[in-house]
Design a protein around this motif. Structure first.
Motif, PDB file in Angstrom:
ATOM      1  N   MET A   1       0.859  -1.165   0.000  1.00 41.21           N
ATOM      2  CA  MET A   1       0.000   0.000   0.000  1.00 41.21           C
ATOM      3  C   MET A   1       0.906   1.229   0.000  1.00 41.21           C
ATOM      4  O   MET A   1       1.864   1.291   0.755  1.00 41.21           O
ATOM      5  N   LEU A   2       0.576   2.196  -0.822  1.00 41.64           N
ATOM      6  CA  LEU A   2       1.304   3.457  -0.859  1.00 41.64           C
ATOM      7  C   LEU A   2       0.452   4.515  -0.164  1.00 41.64           C
ATOM      8  O   LEU A   2      -0.675   4.784  -0.576  1.00 41.64           O
ATOM      9  N   ILE A   3       0.994   5.116   0.884  1.00 42.32           N
ATOM     10  CA  ILE A   3       0.296   6.137   1.660  1.00 42.32           C
ATOM     11  C   ILE A   3       1.013   7.458   1.426  1.00 42.32           C
ATOM     12  O   ILE A   3       2.233   7.540   1.578  1.00 42.32           O
ATOM     13  N   THR A   4       0.262   8.487   1.049  1.00 40.33           N
ATOM     14  CA  THR A   4       0.829   9.805   0.798  1.00 40.33           C
ATOM     15  C   THR A   4       0.103  10.821   1.665  1.00 40.33           C
ATOM     16  O   THR A   4      -1.125  10.841   1.705  1.00 40.33           O
ATOM     17  N   VAL A   5       0.860  11.666   2.345  1.00 38.00           N
ATOM     18  CA  VAL A   5       0.293  12.744   3.149  1.00 38.00           C
ATOM     19  C   VAL A   5       0.921  14.044   2.674  1.00 38.00           C
ATOM     20  O   VAL A   5       2.148  14.150   2.581  1.00 38.00           O
ATOM     21  N   SER A   6       0.062  15.017   2.376  1.00 33.39           N
ATOM     22  CA  SER A   6       0.523  16.342   1.959  1.00 33.39           C
ATOM     23  C   SER A   6       0.022  17.367   2.959  1.00 33.39           C
ATOM     24  O   SER A   6      -1.106  17.284   3.434  1.00 33.39           O
ATOM     25  N   ARG A   7       0.872  18.338   3.246  1.00 38.13           N
ATOM     26  CA  ARG A   7       0.509  19.424   4.151  1.00 38.13           C
ATOM     27  C   ARG A   7       0.886  20.736   3.483  1.00 38.13           C
ATOM     28  O   ARG A   7       1.958  20.856   2.889  1.00 38.13           O
ATOM     29  N   SER A   8      -0.013  21.709   3.570  1.00 44.51           N
ATOM     30  CA  SER A   8       0.274  23.020   2.992  1.00 44.51           C
ATOM     31  C   SER A   8      -0.194  24.093   3.945  1.00 44.51           C
ATOM     32  O   SER A   8      -0.971  23.844   4.859  1.00 44.51           O
ATOM     33  N   GLY A   9       0.284  25.301   3.707  1.00 42.54           N
ATOM     34  CA  GLY A   9      -0.127  26.430   4.522  1.00 42.54           C
ATOM     35  C   GLY A   9       0.811  26.649   5.683  1.00 42.54           C
ATOM     36  O   GLY A   9       2.004  26.377   5.599  1.00 42.54           O
ATOM     37  N   GLY A  10       0.250  27.114   6.769  1.00 42.25           N
ATOM     38  CA  GLY A  10       1.051  27.415   7.937  1.00 42.25           C
ATOM     39  C   GLY A  10       1.720  28.769   7.810  1.00 42.25           C
ATOM     40  O   GLY A  10       1.596  29.469   6.810  1.00 42.25           O
ATOM     41  N   PHE A  11       2.457  29.136   8.816  1.00 43.89           N
ATOM     42  CA  PHE A  11       3.087  30.453   8.881  1.00 43.89           C
ATOM     43  C   PHE A  11       4.094  30.665   7.758  1.00 43.89           C
ATOM     44  O   PHE A  11       4.143  31.717   7.147  1.00 43.89           O
ATOM     45  N   THR A  12       4.890  29.639   7.468  1.00 46.18           N
ATOM     46  CA  THR A  12       5.935  29.797   6.453  1.00 46.18           C
ATOM     47  C   THR A  12       5.450  29.468   5.047  1.00 46.18           C
ATOM     48  O   THR A  12       6.161  29.737   4.085  1.00 46.18           O
ATOM     49  N   GLY A  13       4.277  28.858   4.919  1.00 44.00           N
ATOM     50  CA  GLY A  13       3.751  28.527   3.603  1.00 44.00           C
ATOM     51  C   GLY A  13       4.513  27.430   2.890  1.00 44.00           C
ATOM     52  O   GLY A  13       4.489  27.343   1.670  1.00 44.00           O
ATOM     53  N   VAL A  14       5.202  26.582   3.641  1.00 49.20           N
ATOM     54  CA  VAL A  14       5.993  25.504   3.055  1.00 49.20           C
ATOM     55  C   VAL A  14       5.090  24.284   2.847  1.00 49.20           C
ATOM     56  O   VAL A  14       4.429  23.820   3.771  1.00 49.20           O
ATOM     57  N   ASP A  15       5.072  23.776   1.610  1.00 48.20           N
ATOM     58  CA  ASP A  15       4.323  22.561   1.303  1.00 48.20           C
ATOM     59  C   ASP A  15       5.224  21.355   1.547  1.00 48.20           C
ATOM     60  O   ASP A  15       6.399  21.370   1.189  1.00 48.20           O
ATOM     61  N   THR A  16       4.657  20.317   2.160  1.00 41.18           N
ATOM     62  CA  THR A  16       5.406  19.106   2.464  1.00 41.18           C
ATOM     63  C   THR A  16       4.598  17.906   2.011  1.00 41.18           C
ATOM     64  O   THR A  16       3.401  17.840   2.270  1.00 41.18           O
ATOM     65  N   THR A  17       5.242  16.971   1.335  1.00 35.67           N
ATOM     66  CA  THR A  17       4.614  15.713   0.956  1.00 35.67           C
ATOM     67  C   THR A  17       5.550  14.580   1.338  1.00 35.67           C
ATOM     68  O   THR A  17       6.746  14.624   1.041  1.00 35.67           O
ATOM     69  N   ARG A  18       5.011  13.582   2.003  1.00 37.12           N
ATOM     70  CA  ARG A  18       5.779  12.397   2.384  1.00 37.12           C
ATOM     71  C   ARG A  18       4.993  11.160   1.975  1.00 37.12           C
ATOM     72  O   ARG A  18       3.765  11.162   2.019  1.00 37.12           O
ATOM     73  N   LYS A  19       5.728  10.110   1.610  1.00 34.71           N
ATOM     74  CA  LYS A  19       5.098   8.851   1.189  1.00 34.71           C
ATOM     75  C   LYS A  19       5.684   7.704   1.999  1.00 34.71           C
ATOM     76  O   LYS A  19       6.863   7.714   2.337  1.00 34.71           O
ATOM     77  N   ILE A  20       4.833   6.720   2.264  1.00 34.50           N
ATOM     78  CA  ILE A  20       5.247   5.486   2.916  1.00 34.50           C
ATOM     79  C   ILE A  20       4.753   4.338   2.050  1.00 34.50           C
ATOM     80  O   ILE A  20       3.559   4.258   1.746  1.00 34.50           O
ATOM     81  N   ASP A  21       5.652   3.471   1.633  1.00 33.28           N
ATOM     82  CA  ASP A  21       5.273   2.249   0.926  1.00 33.28           C
ATOM     83  C   ASP A  21       5.357   1.127   1.943  1.00 33.28           C
ATOM     84  O   ASP A  21       6.433   0.837   2.475  1.00 33.28           O
ATOM     85  N   THR A  22       4.232   0.506   2.245  1.00 33.03           N
ATOM     86  CA  THR A  22       4.195  -0.513   3.290  1.00 33.03           C
ATOM     87  C   THR A  22       4.679  -1.878   2.818  1.00 33.03           C
ATOM     88  O   THR A  22       4.857  -2.771   3.637  1.00 33.03           O
ATOM     89  N   SER A  23       4.920  -2.021   1.533  1.00 31.41           N
ATOM     90  CA  SER A  23       5.363  -3.310   0.987  1.00 31.41           C
ATOM     91  C   SER A  23       6.648  -3.759   1.675  1.00 31.41           C
ATOM     92  O   SER A  23       7.633  -3.035   1.729  1.00 31.41           O
ATOM     93  N   GLY A  24       6.609  -4.951   2.218  1.00 28.41           N
ATOM     94  CA  GLY A  24       7.797  -5.541   2.815  1.00 28.41           C
ATOM     95  C   GLY A  24       8.123  -5.056   4.220  1.00 28.41           C
ATOM     96  O   GLY A  24       9.096  -5.509   4.815  1.00 28.41           O
ATOM     97  N   ARG A  25       7.356  -4.155   4.751  1.00 27.22           N
ATOM     98  CA  ARG A  25       7.610  -3.665   6.112  1.00 27.22           C
ATOM     99  C   ARG A  25       7.053  -4.646   7.129  1.00 27.22           C
ATOM    100  O   ARG A  25       5.977  -5.214   6.945  1.00 27.22           O
ATOM    101  N   ARG A  26       7.776  -4.837   8.219  1.00 31.58           N
ATOM    102  CA  ARG A  26       7.284  -5.721   9.281  1.00 31.58           C
ATOM    103  C   ARG A  26       6.032  -5.150   9.939  1.00 31.58           C
ATOM    104  O   ARG A  26       5.198  -5.901  10.425  1.00 31.58           O
ATOM    105  N   ASP A  27       5.900  -3.847   9.948  1.00 36.96           N
ATOM    106  CA  ASP A  27       4.751  -3.200  10.577  1.00 36.96           C
ATOM    107  C   ASP A  27       3.690  -2.789   9.555  1.00 36.96           C
ATOM    108  O   ASP A  27       2.853  -1.927   9.814  1.00 36.96           O
ATOM    109  N   ALA A  28       3.689  -3.440   8.396  1.00 39.84           N
ATOM    110  CA  ALA A  28       2.762  -3.078   7.313  1.00 39.84           C
ATOM    111  C   ALA A  28       1.308  -3.162   7.755  1.00 39.84           C
ATOM    112  O   ALA A  28       0.514  -2.279   7.423  1.00 39.84           O
ATOM    113  N   ALA A  29       0.942  -4.175   8.495  1.00 41.13           N
ATOM    114  CA  ALA A  29      -0.458  -4.344   8.912  1.00 41.13           C
ATOM    115  C   ALA A  29      -0.917  -3.166   9.770  1.00 41.13           C
ATOM    116  O   ALA A  29      -2.046  -2.696   9.625  1.00 41.13           O
TER     117      ALA A  29
END
Length: 80
Positions: A1-29
């Motif tokens: 499973m590919l999980i993507t979280v994006s955040r925008s706004g805030g005081f500095t206006g910096v956009d952030t996007t991070r992804k987690i691919d759960t494939s093969g992770r021990r904590d995938a469930a």
């Protein structure tokens, strides 16, 4: 499973996007369970769009600030 979280706004206006691919992770469930629960809509929750002079913000009821809640209540209480 590919999980993507994006955040925008805030005081500095910096956009952030991070992804987690759960494939093969021990904590995938755990990641996948959390992701599925996060996608569930809030039962009987409202969604709002506030537009002021062409600038809009979309907010779910659970995320409203006090000022947003007060503005929504005041506007919706006005007679058409």
């Amino acid at each position: 499973m590919l999980i993507t979280v994006s955040r925008s706004g805030g005081f500095t206006g910096v956009d952030t996007t991070r992804k987690i691919d759960t494939s093969g992770r021990r904590d995938a469930a755990e990641w996948e369970g959390l992701a599925r629960r996060a996608l569930r809509p809030v039962a009987d929750g409202f969604h709002y769009r506030i537009t002021i002079d062409g600038q809009a913000v979309d907010i779910d009821e659970a995320g409203l600030t006090g000022d947003q809640r007060a503005l929504i209540r005041a506007v919706l209480d006005q007679r058409a």
